[in-house]
Motif scaffolding. Sequence first.
Motif, mmCIF file in Angstrom:
data_model
loop_
_atom_site.group_PDB
_atom_site.id
_atom_site.type_symbol
_atom_site.label_atom_id
_atom_site.label_comp_id
_atom_site.label_asym_id
_atom_site.label_seq_id
_atom_site.Cartn_x
_atom_site.Cartn_y
_atom_site.Cartn_z
ATOM 1 N N ALA A 1 105.272 11.112 32.904
ATOM 2 C CA ALA A 1 103.957 11.763 32.953
ATOM 3 C C ALA A 1 104.048 13.084 33.709
ATOM 4 C CB ALA A 1 102.934 10.838 33.617
ATOM 5 N N THR A 2 104.696 13.074 34.850
ATOM 6 C CA THR A 2 104.859 14.290 35.639
ATOM 7 C C THR A 2 105.621 15.347 34.842
ATOM 8 O OG1 THR A 2 104.826 13.023 37.691
ATOM 9 C CG2 THR A 2 105.761 15.234 37.798
ATOM 10 N N ALA A 3 106.690 14.945 34.156
ATOM 11 C CA ALA A 3 107.490 15.882 33.357
ATOM 12 C C ALA A 3 106.685 16.469 32.201
ATOM 13 C CB ALA A 3 108.747 15.184 32.827
ATOM 14 N N SER A 4 105.703 15.700 31.692
ATOM 15 C CA SER A 4 104.857 16.166 30.587
ATOM 16 C C SER A 4 103.579 16.838 31.086
ATOM 17 C CB SER A 4 104.477 14.993 29.683
ATOM 18 O OG SER A 4 105.616 14.407 29.128
ATOM 19 N N ASN A 5 103.489 17.018 32.392
ATOM 20 C CA ASN A 5 102.308 17.632 33.011
ATOM 21 C C ASN A 5 101.042 16.818 32.719
ATOM 22 O OD1 ASN A 5 101.275 19.566 34.729
ATOM 23 N ND2 ASN A 5 100.644 20.904 33.046
ATOM 24 N N GLU A 6 101.177 15.487 32.804
ATOM 25 C CA GLU A 6 100.064 14.572 32.600
ATOM 26 C C GLU A 6 99.887 13.723 33.851
ATOM 27 O OE1 GLU A 6 99.923 12.997 28.105
ATOM 28 O OE2 GLU A 6 101.766 12.445 29.146
ATOM 29 N N THR A 7 98.696 13.154 33.986
ATOM 30 C CA THR A 7 98.503 12.139 35.014
ATOM 31 C C THR A 7 99.042 10.824 34.456
ATOM 32 O OG1 THR A 7 96.332 11.457 34.196
ATOM 33 C CG2 THR A 7 96.386 13.271 35.813
ATOM 34 N N ILE A 8 99.249 9.848 35.308
ATOM 35 C CA ILE A 8 99.687 8.537 34.850
ATOM 36 C C ILE A 8 98.635 7.950 33.912
ATOM 37 C CG2 ILE A 8 98.827 7.364 36.928
ATOM 38 C CD1 ILE A 8 101.920 6.243 34.996
ATOM 39 N N GLU A 9 97.374 8.184 34.217
ATOM 40 C CA GLU A 9 96.293 7.670 33.369
ATOM 41 C C GLU A 9 96.357 8.265 31.962
ATOM 42 O OE1 GLU A 9 91.492 6.895 33.585
ATOM 43 O OE2 GLU A 9 92.555 7.606 35.351
ATOM 44 N N GLU A 10 96.564 9.562 31.870
ATOM 45 C CA GLU A 10 96.670 10.213 30.555
ATOM 46 C C GLU A 10 97.885 9.701 29.783
ATOM 47 O OE1 GLU A 10 94.698 14.577 31.693
ATOM 48 O OE2 GLU A 10 96.822 14.192 32.087
ATOM 49 N N ALA A 11 99.000 9.561 30.467
ATOM 50 C CA ALA A 11 100.237 9.123 29.811
ATOM 51 C C ALA A 11 100.123 7.696 29.287
ATOM 52 C CB ALA A 11 101.412 9.244 30.777
ATOM 53 N N VAL A 12 99.573 6.795 30.088
ATOM 54 C CA VAL A 12 99.447 5.394 29.671
ATOM 55 C C VAL A 12 98.435 5.274 28.533
ATOM 56 C CG1 VAL A 12 98.663 3.107 30.407
ATOM 57 C CG2 VAL A 12 100.247 4.398 31.833
ATOM 58 N N PHE A 13 97.317 5.996 28.623
ATOM 59 C CA PHE A 13 96.323 5.958 27.552
ATOM 60 C C PHE A 13 96.933 6.466 26.240
ATOM 61 C CE2 PHE A 13 92.814 7.286 24.930
ATOM 62 C CZ PHE A 13 91.852 6.314 25.155
ATOM 63 N N ARG A 14 97.630 7.590 26.304
ATOM 64 C CA ARG A 14 98.248 8.176 25.106
ATOM 65 C C ARG A 14 99.267 7.213 24.496
ATOM 66 N NH1 ARG A 14 102.821 9.985 25.104
ATOM 67 N NH2 ARG A 14 102.904 10.666 27.268
ATOM 68 N N MET A 15 100.125 6.647 25.334
ATOM 69 C CA MET A 15 101.160 5.715 24.874
ATOM 70 C C MET A 15 100.521 4.473 24.244
ATOM 71 S SD MET A 15 104.260 4.033 27.163
ATOM 72 C CE MET A 15 103.190 3.735 28.546
ATOM 73 N N THR A 16 99.498 3.937 24.875
ATOM 74 C CA THR A 16 98.828 2.737 24.378
ATOM 75 C C THR A 16 98.112 3.024 23.063
ATOM 76 O OG1 THR A 16 98.552 1.976 26.662
ATOM 77 C CG2 THR A 16 97.208 0.892 24.993
ATOM 78 N N GLN A 17 97.407 4.149 22.985
ATOM 79 C CA GLN A 17 96.698 4.489 21.758
ATOM 80 C C GLN A 17 97.674 4.730 20.599
ATOM 81 O OE1 GLN A 17 94.236 8.105 21.614
ATOM 82 N NE2 GLN A 17 92.758 6.910 20.456
ATOM 83 N N LYS A 18 98.792 5.339 20.886
ATOM 84 C CA LYS A 18 99.807 5.581 19.855
ATOM 85 C C LYS A 18 100.315 4.244 19.289
ATOM 86 C CE LYS A 18 103.880 8.517 19.292
ATOM 87 N NZ LYS A 18 104.896 9.306 19.969
#
Length: 179
Positions: free
Chosen positions: A52-69
């Motif tokens: 998430a940090t490497a993608s300039n995302e928060t952990i919340e954004e990264a987990v939501f994106r991964m789960t929705q995908k």
Amino acid sequence: IENIAVGGINTDVGEKIVNFGLYPESFLPGGPDVIINAFSSNDMHIKTMQDATASNETIEEAVFRMTQKFVRAVLKKCDSPPMLIFVDDYLGNEQRTISELMTSSKAIRSLADYYGFMAISFADSFRHIVYGSVEESWFSPPWVGSDGWERQIHPGFGFHTVAPIIFTFNIMNAVISFC
């Protein structure tokens, strides 16, 4: 019924399994009838935080994106998608704020409401016990060890005893309510 999970994988890897149809031969050609995603603990691992940090995302954004995908991959797979069930079991201590600790639960709950899949939360059942004392280790990982604070995502023995009961109760409740 076949468990195709491998220790250490997360929803991101699960999405690849679904997208590329990497199922056992017994599931082919149509794929499984039911998919159970129980990766929430691994989704909250330090690796996800670093990604998430490497993608300039928060952990919340990264987990939501991964789960929705993952959800979209399952639901688009065929005319009659498999029954999708998410199991929320994360009660670890990788994160340091309540908001971050609740990331997986919030993503699963929001997406289950939106897409209409089943979500079962072991975490909701025991969160008040686990977060009430850092010395609790029956339902959660040990938080304090001999060297002080320990980072850990995997729950204790009590979880492995009670989680199947909670899962079975929820499945039986769904069958009785909706069939």
